[in-house]
Design a protein around this motif. Structure first.
Motif, PDB file in Angstrom:
ATOM      1  N   ALA A 181       0.665  -1.469  -0.337  1.00 49.90           N
ATOM      2  CA  ALA A 181      -0.175  -0.357   0.230  1.00 49.90           C
ATOM      3  C   ALA A 181       0.773   1.110   0.364  1.00 49.90           C
ATOM      4  CB  ALA A 181      -0.861   0.024   1.375  1.00 49.90           C
ATOM      5  N   PRO A 182       0.570   1.363  -1.214  1.00 54.70           N
ATOM      6  CA  PRO A 182       1.455   3.799  -0.768  1.00 54.70           C
ATOM      7  C   PRO A 182       1.348   4.377   0.891  1.00 54.70           C
ATOM      8  CG  PRO A 182       0.017   3.661  -2.393  1.00 54.70           C
ATOM      9  CD  PRO A 182      -0.888   2.127  -1.477  1.00 54.70           C
ATOM     10  N   GLU A 183       0.524   4.363   1.454  1.00 55.98           N
ATOM     11  CA  GLU A 183       0.790   3.972   2.240  1.00 55.98           C
ATOM     12  C   GLU A 183       1.445   3.766   3.652  1.00 55.98           C
ATOM     13  OE1 GLU A 183      -3.211   5.334   0.927  1.00 55.98           O
ATOM     14  OE2 GLU A 183      -2.253   3.484   1.961  1.00 55.98           O
ATOM     15  N   ARG A 184       1.777   2.514   3.508  1.00 58.13           N
ATOM     16  CA  ARG A 184       2.606   1.579   4.370  1.00 58.13           C
ATOM     17  C   ARG A 184       3.859   2.230   3.474  1.00 58.13           C
ATOM     18  NH1 ARG A 184       4.923  -1.707   7.696  1.00 58.13           N
ATOM     19  NH2 ARG A 184       5.439  -3.825   7.113  1.00 58.13           N
ATOM     20  N   ALA A 185       4.607   2.218   2.782  1.00 55.26           N
ATOM     21  CA  ALA A 185       5.161   2.194   1.224  1.00 55.26           C
ATOM     22  C   ALA A 185       5.715   4.501   1.785  1.00 55.26           C
ATOM     23  CB  ALA A 185       5.431   2.211  -0.154  1.00 55.26           C
ATOM     24  N   LEU A 186       4.940   4.329   2.409  1.00 53.37           N
ATOM     25  CA  LEU A 186       5.312   5.950   2.354  1.00 53.37           C
ATOM     26  C   LEU A 186       6.030   6.297   4.309  1.00 53.37           C
ATOM     27  CD1 LEU A 186       6.138   9.195   2.615  1.00 53.37           C
ATOM     28  CD2 LEU A 186       3.592   9.509   3.529  1.00 53.37           C
ATOM     29  N   ARG A 187       5.763   4.875   4.960  1.00 51.87           N
ATOM     30  CA  ARG A 187       6.022   5.019   6.045  1.00 51.87           C
ATOM     31  C   ARG A 187       7.275   4.551   6.400  1.00 51.87           C
ATOM     32  NH1 ARG A 187       0.827   3.592   7.191  1.00 51.87           N
ATOM     33  NH2 ARG A 187       0.983   1.730   7.522  1.00 51.87           N
ATOM     34  N   LEU A 188       7.433   3.252   5.722  1.00 51.18           N
ATOM     35  CA  LEU A 188       9.071   2.663   5.219  1.00 51.18           C
ATOM     36  C   LEU A 188       9.801   3.147   4.707  1.00 51.18           C
ATOM     37  CD1 LEU A 188       7.410  -1.158   3.955  1.00 51.18           C
ATOM     38  CD2 LEU A 188       8.847  -0.721   6.194  1.00 51.18           C
ATOM     39  N   ALA A 189       9.377   4.203   4.165  1.00 52.51           N
ATOM     40  CA  ALA A 189      10.590   5.062   3.225  1.00 52.51           C
ATOM     41  C   ALA A 189      11.015   5.934   4.434  1.00 52.51           C
ATOM     42  CB  ALA A 189       9.893   5.804   2.359  1.00 52.51           C
ATOM     43  N   LEU A 190       9.682   6.484   5.134  1.00 48.37           N
ATOM     44  CA  LEU A 190      10.630   7.619   5.812  1.00 48.37           C
ATOM     45  C   LEU A 190      11.680   7.002   7.440  1.00 48.37           C
ATOM     46  CD1 LEU A 190       7.195   9.321   5.881  1.00 48.37           C
ATOM     47  CD2 LEU A 190       9.432  10.332   5.126  1.00 48.37           C
ATOM     48  N   ALA A 191      10.614   5.460   7.488  1.00 47.19           N
ATOM     49  CA  ALA A 191      11.616   5.565   8.684  1.00 47.19           C
ATOM     50  C   ALA A 191      13.072   5.136   8.841  1.00 47.19           C
ATOM     51  CB  ALA A 191      10.825   4.131   9.464  1.00 47.19           C
ATOM     52  N   HIS A 192      13.526   3.995   7.656  1.00 41.70           N
ATOM     53  CA  HIS A 192      14.640   4.052   7.590  1.00 41.70           C
ATOM     54  C   HIS A 192      15.393   4.932   6.710  1.00 41.70           C
ATOM     55  CE1 HIS A 192      13.312  -0.577   8.332  1.00 41.70           C
ATOM     56  NE2 HIS A 192      12.874   0.071   7.675  1.00 41.70           N
ATOM     57  N   THR A 193      14.616   6.656   6.517  1.00 43.98           N
ATOM     58  CA  THR A 193      15.459   7.061   5.688  1.00 43.98           C
ATOM     59  C   THR A 193      17.207   7.188   6.632  1.00 43.98           C
ATOM     60  OG1 THR A 193      14.123   7.898   3.984  1.00 43.98           O
ATOM     61  CG2 THR A 193      16.106   9.386   4.301  1.00 43.98           C
ATOM     62  N   ARG A 194      18.112   8.005   5.663  1.00 49.02           N
ATOM     63  CA  ARG A 194      19.862   7.943   6.335  1.00 49.02           C
ATOM     64  C   ARG A 194      20.494   9.158   6.168  1.00 49.02           C
ATOM     65  NH1 ARG A 194      21.819   1.813   7.745  1.00 49.02           N
ATOM     66  NH2 ARG A 194      19.833   1.240   8.953  1.00 49.02           N
ATOM     67  N   PRO A 195      21.203  10.411   6.302  1.00 51.38           N
ATOM     68  CA  PRO A 195      22.133  11.258   5.069  1.00 51.38           C
ATOM     69  C   PRO A 195      22.593  10.111   4.350  1.00 51.38           C
ATOM     70  CG  PRO A 195      22.164  12.019   7.818  1.00 51.38           C
ATOM     71  CD  PRO A 195      21.254  10.129   8.036  1.00 51.38           C
ATOM     72  N   GLY A 196      22.799  10.582   3.300  1.00 43.78           N
ATOM     73  CA  GLY A 196      23.692  10.447   2.307  1.00 43.78           C
ATOM     74  C   GLY A 196      22.319   8.948   1.415  1.00 43.78           C
ATOM     75  N   ASP A 197      21.565   9.229   2.021  1.00 42.39           N
ATOM     76  CA  ASP A 197      21.437   8.045   1.067  1.00 42.39           C
ATOM     77  C   ASP A 197      20.591   8.146  -0.549  1.00 42.39           C
ATOM     78  OD1 ASP A 197      20.254   5.323   2.361  1.00 42.39           O
ATOM     79  OD2 ASP A 197      18.472   6.354   3.654  1.00 42.39           O
ATOM     80  N   ILE A 198      21.225   6.891  -1.388  1.00 45.88           N
ATOM     81  CA  ILE A 198      20.938   7.231  -2.784  1.00 45.88           C
ATOM     82  C   ILE A 198      18.746   6.677  -2.684  1.00 45.88           C
ATOM     83  CG2 ILE A 198      20.775   6.503  -5.560  1.00 45.88           C
ATOM     84  CD1 ILE A 198      23.853   6.423  -4.480  1.00 45.88           C
ATOM     85  N   ILE A 199      17.946   7.362  -2.892  1.00 45.42           N
ATOM     86  CA  ILE A 199      16.069   6.895  -3.427  1.00 45.42           C
ATOM     87  C   ILE A 199      16.177   6.238  -4.668  1.00 45.42           C
ATOM     88  CG2 ILE A 199      14.029   7.353  -2.377  1.00 45.42           C
ATOM     89  CD1 ILE A 199      15.753   9.311  -0.345  1.00 45.42           C
ATOM     90  N   VAL A 200      15.682   5.031  -4.604  1.00 43.31           N
ATOM     91  CA  VAL A 200      14.558   4.394  -5.977  1.00 43.31           C
ATOM     92  C   VAL A 200      13.843   5.226  -5.668  1.00 43.31           C
ATOM     93  CG1 VAL A 200      14.376   3.161  -7.388  1.00 43.31           C
ATOM     94  CG2 VAL A 200      16.586   3.551  -6.126  1.00 43.31           C
ATOM     95  N   LEU A 201      12.536   5.649  -7.035  1.00 41.98           N
ATOM     96  CA  LEU A 201      11.608   5.832  -7.608  1.00 41.98           C
ATOM     97  C   LEU A 201      11.132   5.338  -9.068  1.00 41.98           C
ATOM     98  CD1 LEU A 201      11.777   8.926  -5.252  1.00 41.98           C
ATOM     99  CD2 LEU A 201       9.175   7.819  -5.009  1.00 41.98           C
ATOM    100  N   HIS A 202      10.486   4.971  -9.140  1.00 42.19           N
ATOM    101  CA  HIS A 202      10.301   4.729 -11.040  1.00 42.19           C
ATOM    102  C   HIS A 202       9.215   5.862 -11.303  1.00 42.19           C
ATOM    103  CE1 HIS A 202      11.529   1.559  -8.921  1.00 42.19           C
ATOM    104  NE2 HIS A 202      12.829   0.963 -10.495  1.00 42.19           N
ATOM    105  N   ASP A 203      10.161   6.542 -13.097  1.00 41.59           N
ATOM    106  CA  ASP A 203       8.732   7.287 -13.398  1.00 41.59           C
ATOM    107  C   ASP A 203       8.302   6.413 -14.381  1.00 41.59           C
ATOM    108  OD1 ASP A 203      10.947   6.979 -14.444  1.00 41.59           O
ATOM    109  OD2 ASP A 203      10.577   9.044 -15.682  1.00 41.59           O
ATOM    110  N   SER A 204       7.719   5.251 -14.143  1.00 43.91           N
ATOM    111  CA  SER A 204       6.686   4.130 -15.351  1.00 43.91           C
ATOM    112  C   SER A 204       5.049   4.440 -15.028  1.00 43.91           C
ATOM    113  CB  SER A 204       7.452   2.865 -14.545  1.00 43.91           C
ATOM    114  OG  SER A 204       6.806   2.740 -13.315  1.00 43.91           O
ATOM    115  N   ARG A 205       4.411   3.720 -15.534  1.00 42.13           N
ATOM    116  CA  ARG A 205       3.434   3.689 -15.402  1.00 42.13           C
ATOM    117  C   ARG A 205       2.861   2.180 -14.490  1.00 42.13           C
ATOM    118  NH1 ARG A 205       3.231   4.768 -21.171  1.00 42.13           N
ATOM    119  NH2 ARG A 205       4.087   2.294 -21.316  1.00 42.13           N
ATOM    120  N   LYS A 206       3.557   1.606 -14.617  1.00 46.25           N
ATOM    121  CA  LYS A 206       3.606   0.450 -13.263  1.00 46.25           C
ATOM    122  C   LYS A 206       3.542   0.691 -11.996  1.00 46.25           C
ATOM    123  CE  LYS A 206       5.827  -3.961 -11.407  1.00 46.25           C
ATOM    124  NZ  LYS A 206       6.468  -4.776 -11.465  1.00 46.25           N
ATOM    125  N   ALA A 207       4.391   1.939 -11.323  1.00 45.04           N
ATOM    126  CA  ALA A 207       4.200   2.915 -10.298  1.00 45.04           C
ATOM    127  C   ALA A 207       3.719   3.439  -9.898  1.00 45.04           C
ATOM    128  CB  ALA A 207       6.212   2.903 -10.219  1.00 45.04           C
TER     129      ALA A 207
END
Length: 233
Positions: A181-207
């Protein structure tokens, strides 16, 4: 991205030494003294998602890196040029988004070379856009490459490293996962973010469903937390 039996928001510690010389994170603190994050987008450019992504990034003056599929570059070069004109970077994500594990080395390398030719064509036409910024690729720096699904082999890595910066990631939003679920994906991302992270998202129809929920909220909350966004160069 990397397909494990139990996909993780952060790659496990044992994985990084498997691909020596690859980049998994950036500098944690910038010249301003503020913590930094590095936003990356895979699989575009496409008209359904990439222009919207550019609008969100512009609202926060956030530079990003787009790892482009050559087929999409050939279809939508103007979108890629718009990303360059806005000050973003383009990287190589192969011509056809095929897994290195299911390809012959010669075919895989040929797909990278074909994508690079499409990238060069896009950059060579950048000046046609009114107000375009200077090209974001310096001749003194190696071009960027990210393997589809995060899959490489040691022979391919040895072939690529003299010619490319192989960029992996340290935070995977899993926006491509329809079971998350997008809401859970957001919580996971925010909880695990650290300075210097290279973060992956997708500019795709699937995502699209998760991307459109995640990106504006991540940008806003990271900024509130004191992060600044930086380019990979």
């Amino acid at each position: 991205m990397l397909l494990l039996s139990n996909p993780l928001t952060r790659p496990p510690a044992w994985l990084r030494p498997v691909f020596p010389g690859s980049e998994w994170h950036g500098a944690p603190v910038g010249a301003s003294g503020r913590p930094q994050l590095y936003l990356t987008f895979d699989d575009g450019p496409i008209p359904e998602e990439t222009p919207w992504v550019l609008e969100q990034l512009a609202a926060y003056q956030a530079p990003a890196t787009f790892f482009c599929v050559g087929d999409n570059l050939a279809r939508h070069p103007d979108i890629a040029r718009a990303a360059l004109a806005a000050g973003h970077q383009l990287g190589n994500h192969t011509q056809h988004h095929r897994s290195a594990w299911n390809s012959k080395n010669t075919e895989y390398i040929a797909g990278i070379a074909e994508c690079e030719r499409n990238l060069e064509l896009v950059r060579s036409k950048e000046e046609l856009i009114p107000g375009a910024a200077a090209p974001s690729l310096s001749a003194s720096r190696l071009p960027l490459f990210r393997p589809p699904y995060g899959r490489l082999t040691w022979p391919l890595l040895r072939l690529l490293r003299p010619h490319y910066r192989v960029v992996m990631w340290s935070l995977l939003t899993r926006d491509y996962d329809p079971g998350l679920a997008p809401e859970r994906a957001l919580r996971l991302a925010l909880a695990h973010t650290r300075p210097g992270d290279i973060i992956v998202l997708h500019d795709s129809r699937k995502a699209s469903r998760s991307l459109r929920f995640l990106l504006p909220r991540l940008l806003a909350q990271y900024r509130e937390q004191g992060y600044e966004f930086a380019a990979l160069y």
